[in-house]
Design an enzyme around this catalytic site. Sequence first.
Site, PDB file in Angstrom:
ATOM      1  N   GLY A   2       7.446  14.807  11.174  1.00 50.11           N
ATOM      2  CA  GLY A   2       7.136  15.233  12.484  1.00 50.11           C
ATOM      3  C   GLY A   2       7.992  14.637  13.523  1.00 50.11           C
ATOM      4  N   ASP A   9       6.873   3.952  19.082  1.00 47.12           N
ATOM      5  CA  ASP A   9       5.675   3.755  18.771  1.00 47.12           C
ATOM      6  C   ASP A   9       4.664   4.551  19.546  1.00 47.12           C
ATOM      7  OD1 ASP A   9       3.829   2.273  17.012  1.00 47.12           O
ATOM      8  OD2 ASP A   9       3.187   1.126  18.745  1.00 47.12           O
ATOM      9  N   SER A  10       3.917   5.212  19.101  1.00 46.06           N
ATOM     10  CA  SER A  10       2.940   6.222  19.686  1.00 46.06           C
ATOM     11  C   SER A  10       1.493   6.133  19.602  1.00 46.06           C
ATOM     12  CB  SER A  10       3.541   7.624  19.637  1.00 46.06           C
ATOM     13  OG  SER A  10       3.779   8.097  18.541  1.00 46.06           O
ATOM     14  N   GLY A  61      -0.346  15.238  13.340  1.00 48.14           N
ATOM     15  CA  GLY A  61      -1.263  14.138  13.722  1.00 48.14           C
ATOM     16  C   GLY A  61      -2.527  14.810  14.543  1.00 48.14           C
ATOM     17  N   HIS A  90       4.758  13.398  25.232  1.00 49.46           N
ATOM     18  CA  HIS A  90       5.028  11.978  25.678  1.00 49.46           C
ATOM     19  C   HIS A  90       6.339  11.547  24.665  1.00 49.46           C
ATOM     20  CE1 HIS A  90       3.120  13.020  21.640  1.00 49.46           C
ATOM     21  NE2 HIS A  90       3.068  11.790  21.213  1.00 49.46           N
TER      22      HIS A  90
HETATM   23  P1  IMP Z   1       3.172   5.418  14.758  1.00 47.29           P
HETATM   24  O1  IMP Z   1       3.778   5.777  13.717  1.00 47.29           O
HETATM   25  O2  IMP Z   1       2.763   3.809  14.964  1.00 47.29           O
HETATM   26  O3  IMP Z   1       3.947   5.753  16.294  1.00 47.29           O
HETATM   27  O4  IMP Z   1       1.695   6.240  14.700  1.00 47.29           O
HETATM   28  C1  IMP Z   1       1.224   6.947  16.057  1.00 47.29           C
HETATM   29  C2  IMP Z   1       0.135   7.958  15.472  1.00 47.29           C
HETATM   30  O5  IMP Z   1      -0.345   8.515  16.385  1.00 47.29           O
HETATM   31  C3  IMP Z   1       0.752   9.096  14.415  1.00 47.29           C
HETATM   32  O6  IMP Z   1       0.518   8.829  13.032  1.00 47.29           O
HETATM   33  C4  IMP Z   1      -0.360  10.286  14.849  1.00 47.29           C
HETATM   34  O7  IMP Z   1      -1.580  10.019  14.441  1.00 47.29           O
HETATM   35  C5  IMP Z   1      -0.592   9.823  16.412  1.00 47.29           C
HETATM   36  N1  IMP Z   1       0.470  10.514  17.058  1.00 47.29           N
HETATM   37  C6  IMP Z   1       1.615  10.096  17.698  1.00 47.29           C
HETATM   38  N2  IMP Z   1       2.280  11.263  18.386  1.00 47.29           N
HETATM   39  C7  IMP Z   1       1.699  12.264  18.046  1.00 47.29           C
HETATM   40  C8  IMP Z   1       1.819  13.680  18.415  1.00 47.29           C
HETATM   41  O8  IMP Z   1       3.041  13.913  18.856  1.00 47.29           O
HETATM   42  N3  IMP Z   1       1.095  14.418  17.937  1.00 47.29           N
HETATM   43  C9  IMP Z   1      -0.152  13.971  17.347  1.00 47.29           C
HETATM   44  N4  IMP Z   1      -0.396  12.681  16.958  1.00 47.29           N
HETATM   45  C10 IMP Z   1       0.676  11.993  17.166  1.00 47.29           C
END
Ligand code: IMP
Length: 206
Positions: A12, A70-71, A154, A181
Amino acid sequence: MSKLLLASNNPGKLIEIQALLQDLEVELVTPALLGLELTVEENGQTYAENAALKGLAFARLSGMLTLADDSGLEVDALDGLPGLHSARFSPKPGASDADRRRYLLERLEGTPPPWPARFRCLIALVTPAGVVRSTEGVCSGEIISQERGQNGFGYDPIFLIPQLGRTMAELSMDEKNQLSHRARAVLAARPYLADYLRNESLTDEG
Ligand code: IMP
Protein backbone atom coordinates in the site's frame (compact mmCIF):
# COMPACT_ATOMS: atom_id res chain seq x y z
CA MET A 1 17.99 6.88 -13.37
CA SER A 2 18.88 7.07 -9.64
CA LYS A 3 17.46 4.48 -7.31
CA LEU A 4 15.72 5.25 -4.04
CA LEU A 5 15.21 2.45 -1.53
CA LEU A 6 11.89 2.39 0.32
CA ALA A 7 12.51 0.91 3.77
CA SER A 8 9.28 -1.08 3.67
CA ASN A 9 7.68 -3.94 1.77
CA ASN A 10 4.15 -2.67 2.52
CA PRO A 11 2.49 -2.74 -0.93
CA GLY A 12 0.00 0.00 0.00
CA LYS A 13 2.78 2.41 0.93
CA LEU A 14 4.83 1.48 -2.15
CA ILE A 15 2.00 2.23 -4.58
CA GLU A 16 1.19 5.56 -2.94
CA ILE A 17 4.78 6.78 -2.70
CA GLN A 18 5.60 5.64 -6.25
CA ALA A 19 2.75 7.80 -7.57
CA LEU A 20 3.87 10.78 -5.46
CA LEU A 21 7.40 10.67 -6.91
CA GLN A 22 6.59 9.64 -10.47
CA ASP A 23 7.70 12.93 -12.02
CA LEU A 24 11.18 12.78 -10.44
CA GLU A 25 14.15 11.04 -12.05
CA VAL A 26 14.12 8.30 -9.47
CA GLU A 27 13.23 4.63 -9.41
CA LEU A 28 11.69 3.45 -6.16
CA VAL A 29 12.85 -0.04 -5.13
CA THR A 30 11.94 -2.19 -2.15
CA PRO A 31 14.09 -4.41 0.09
CA ALA A 32 12.26 -7.47 -1.31
CA LEU A 33 13.11 -6.45 -4.88
CA LEU A 34 16.82 -6.22 -3.95
CA GLY A 35 16.76 -9.42 -1.90
CA LEU A 36 17.56 -7.48 1.28
CA GLU A 37 16.26 -8.96 4.51
CA LEU A 38 16.39 -6.95 7.69
CA THR A 39 14.08 -6.69 10.66
CA VAL A 40 14.37 -3.36 12.39
CA GLU A 41 13.19 -3.15 15.99
CA GLU A 42 10.80 -0.18 15.98
CA ASN A 43 11.51 0.70 19.59
CA GLY A 44 11.72 4.50 19.28
CA GLN A 45 9.56 6.74 21.44
CA THR A 46 8.30 8.74 18.45
CA TYR A 47 7.37 8.21 14.81
CA ALA A 48 10.40 10.32 13.84
CA GLU A 49 12.75 8.06 15.80
CA ASN A 50 11.26 4.93 14.27
CA ALA A 51 11.44 6.32 10.74
CA ALA A 52 15.08 7.29 11.29
CA LEU A 53 15.89 3.84 12.80
CA LYS A 54 14.44 2.07 9.74
CA GLY A 55 16.01 4.52 7.29
CA LEU A 56 19.48 4.35 8.83
CA ALA A 57 19.44 0.55 9.01
CA PHE A 58 18.44 0.14 5.35
CA ALA A 59 20.75 2.91 4.10
CA ARG A 60 23.66 1.24 5.90
CA LEU A 61 22.81 -2.20 4.56
CA SER A 62 22.22 -1.09 0.97
CA GLY A 63 24.57 1.88 0.59
CA MET A 64 21.63 3.64 -1.09
CA LEU A 65 19.59 6.77 -0.51
CA THR A 66 16.67 5.50 1.56
CA LEU A 67 13.18 6.74 2.35
CA ALA A 68 11.56 5.36 5.50
CA ASP A 69 8.14 6.19 6.82
CA ASP A 70 6.53 5.58 10.16
CA SER A 71 2.86 6.27 10.44
CA GLY A 72 -0.11 5.65 12.65
CA LEU A 73 -3.66 6.48 13.56
CA GLU A 74 -4.42 8.60 16.64
CA VAL A 75 -7.93 8.38 18.07
CA ASP A 76 -8.85 11.08 20.60
CA ALA A 77 -11.34 8.86 22.48
CA LEU A 78 -8.50 6.36 23.05
CA ASP A 79 -6.04 9.03 24.23
CA GLY A 80 -4.13 8.87 20.95
CA LEU A 81 -4.05 5.08 20.55
CA PRO A 82 -3.21 3.06 18.52
CA GLY A 83 -0.59 5.66 17.56
CA LEU A 84 2.90 4.18 17.41
CA HIS A 85 1.33 0.73 17.86
CA SER A 86 -1.01 1.00 14.84
CA ALA A 87 0.58 -1.86 12.91
CA ARG A 88 0.35 -4.23 15.89
CA PHE A 89 -2.89 -3.05 17.52
CA SER A 90 -4.67 -6.33 18.18
CA PRO A 91 -4.05 -9.04 20.77
CA LYS A 92 -4.69 -11.73 18.13
CA PRO A 93 -1.51 -13.47 16.88
CA GLY A 94 -1.03 -12.91 13.14
CA ALA A 95 -3.80 -10.30 13.10
CA SER A 96 -4.84 -8.85 9.73
CA ASP A 97 -5.78 -5.26 8.88
CA ALA A 98 -9.45 -6.33 9.25
CA ASP A 99 -8.73 -7.74 12.74
CA ARG A 100 -7.11 -4.47 13.75
CA ARG A 101 -10.09 -2.45 12.50
CA ARG A 102 -12.46 -4.72 14.44
CA TYR A 103 -10.37 -4.44 17.58
CA LEU A 104 -10.25 -0.64 17.32
CA LEU A 105 -14.06 -0.52 17.05
CA GLU A 106 -14.35 -2.87 20.05
CA ARG A 107 -12.19 -0.49 22.06
CA LEU A 108 -14.53 2.37 21.13
CA GLU A 109 -17.67 0.52 22.30
CA GLY A 110 -19.16 2.45 25.17
CA THR A 111 -17.81 5.82 23.98
CA PRO A 112 -20.43 7.75 22.02
CA PRO A 113 -19.43 8.98 18.52
CA PRO A 114 -18.20 11.16 16.89
CA TRP A 115 -14.69 9.78 17.23
CA PRO A 116 -12.23 12.42 15.93
CA ALA A 117 -8.92 10.96 14.78
CA ARG A 118 -5.94 11.69 12.61
CA PHE A 119 -3.36 9.83 10.60
CA ARG A 120 0.20 10.99 11.11
CA CYS A 121 3.22 10.15 8.97
CA LEU A 122 6.88 10.89 9.53
CA ILE A 123 9.30 10.44 6.65
CA ALA A 124 13.04 10.07 7.09
CA LEU A 125 15.17 10.56 4.01
CA VAL A 126 18.56 9.04 4.79
CA THR A 127 21.75 9.29 2.71
CA PRO A 128 24.28 6.44 2.46
CA ALA A 129 26.50 8.61 4.72
CA GLY A 130 23.78 8.53 7.41
CA VAL A 131 22.46 12.10 7.09
CA VAL A 132 18.76 12.19 8.05
CA ARG A 133 16.07 14.69 7.02
CA SER A 134 12.61 14.31 8.59
CA THR A 135 9.26 15.64 7.41
CA GLU A 136 5.74 15.22 8.79
CA GLY A 137 2.22 15.05 7.39
CA VAL A 138 -1.15 14.90 9.15
CA CYS A 139 -4.64 14.10 7.87
CA SER A 140 -7.65 14.70 10.16
CA GLY A 141 -10.94 12.87 10.10
CA GLU A 142 -13.07 10.59 12.24
CA ILE A 143 -13.59 6.90 12.85
CA ILE A 144 -16.92 5.38 11.79
CA SER A 145 -18.34 2.05 12.92
CA GLN A 146 -19.32 0.70 9.47
CA GLU A 147 -16.59 -0.15 6.97
CA ARG A 148 -16.93 1.61 3.62
CA GLY A 149 -14.82 1.30 0.46
CA GLN A 150 -12.37 -1.18 -1.02
CA ASN A 151 -9.30 0.95 -1.77
CA GLY A 152 -6.22 1.71 0.30
CA PHE A 153 -5.14 -0.43 3.25
CA GLY A 154 -5.02 -0.57 7.03
CA TYR A 155 -7.63 1.57 8.77
CA ASP A 156 -8.80 3.32 5.55
CA PRO A 157 -12.33 1.74 5.45
CA ILE A 158 -13.25 3.19 8.87
CA PHE A 159 -11.55 6.57 8.48
CA LEU A 160 -14.01 9.23 7.27
CA ILE A 161 -12.91 12.52 5.74
CA PRO A 162 -15.87 14.68 6.89
CA GLN A 163 -15.45 17.40 4.23
CA LEU A 164 -15.76 14.77 1.48
CA GLY A 165 -18.31 12.54 3.19
CA ARG A 166 -16.19 9.56 2.09
CA THR A 167 -13.82 7.19 3.81
CA MET A 168 -10.18 6.98 2.81
CA ALA A 169 -11.00 3.58 1.25
CA GLU A 170 -13.65 5.21 -0.98
CA LEU A 171 -11.04 7.52 -2.53
CA SER A 172 -9.06 6.64 -5.64
CA MET A 173 -5.31 6.55 -5.08
CA ASP A 174 -4.99 9.93 -6.81
CA GLU A 175 -7.61 11.40 -4.49
CA LYS A 176 -5.94 9.89 -1.41
CA ASN A 177 -2.64 11.32 -2.62
CA GLN A 178 -4.15 14.84 -2.65
CA LEU A 179 -4.75 14.87 1.08
CA SER A 180 -3.25 11.96 2.99
CA HIS A 181 -0.75 12.23 5.82
CA ARG A 182 1.80 10.28 3.73
CA ALA A 183 1.27 12.51 0.68
CA ARG A 184 1.83 15.61 2.82
CA ALA A 185 5.00 14.19 4.37
CA VAL A 186 6.35 13.06 0.98
CA LEU A 187 5.54 16.47 -0.52
CA ALA A 188 7.57 18.12 2.23
CA ALA A 189 10.46 15.68 1.59
CA ARG A 190 10.54 16.27 -2.18
CA PRO A 191 12.83 19.34 -2.08
CA TYR A 192 15.42 17.33 -0.10
CA LEU A 193 15.12 14.46 -2.53
CA ALA A 194 15.43 16.71 -5.59
CA ASP A 195 18.45 18.32 -3.97
CA TYR A 196 20.14 14.97 -3.38
CA LEU A 197 19.46 13.86 -6.93
CA ARG A 198 21.18 17.05 -8.17
CA ASN A 199 24.14 17.20 -5.77
CA GLU A 200 24.52 13.75 -4.18
CA SER A 201 24.25 15.53 -0.82
CA LEU A 202 21.55 17.12 1.30
CA THR A 203 21.32 20.82 2.06
CA ASP A 204 20.79 21.93 5.62
CA GLU A 205 17.32 21.77 7.16
CA GLY A 206 15.30 24.94 6.53
P1 IMP B 1 4.20 1.41 10.12
O1 IMP B 1 4.54 0.43 9.05
O2 IMP B 1 4.91 1.20 11.40
O3 IMP B 1 4.27 2.82 9.60
O4 IMP B 1 2.68 1.08 10.46
C1 IMP B 1 1.68 1.97 10.28
C2 IMP B 1 0.33 1.31 10.47
O5 IMP B 1 -0.59 2.39 10.60
C3 IMP B 1 -0.10 0.51 9.26
O6 IMP B 1 0.14 -0.85 9.36
C4 IMP B 1 -1.60 0.78 9.22
O7 IMP B 1 -2.25 -0.08 10.10
C5 IMP B 1 -1.70 2.20 9.78
N1 IMP B 1 -1.65 3.15 8.66
C6 IMP B 1 -0.61 3.95 8.29
N2 IMP B 1 -0.90 4.65 7.21
C7 IMP B 1 -2.15 4.28 6.85
C8 IMP B 1 -2.99 4.66 5.77
O8 IMP B 1 -2.66 5.44 4.89
N3 IMP B 1 -4.20 4.07 5.76
C9 IMP B 1 -4.61 3.18 6.71
N4 IMP B 1 -3.85 2.76 7.70
C10 IMP B 1 -2.63 3.33 7.79
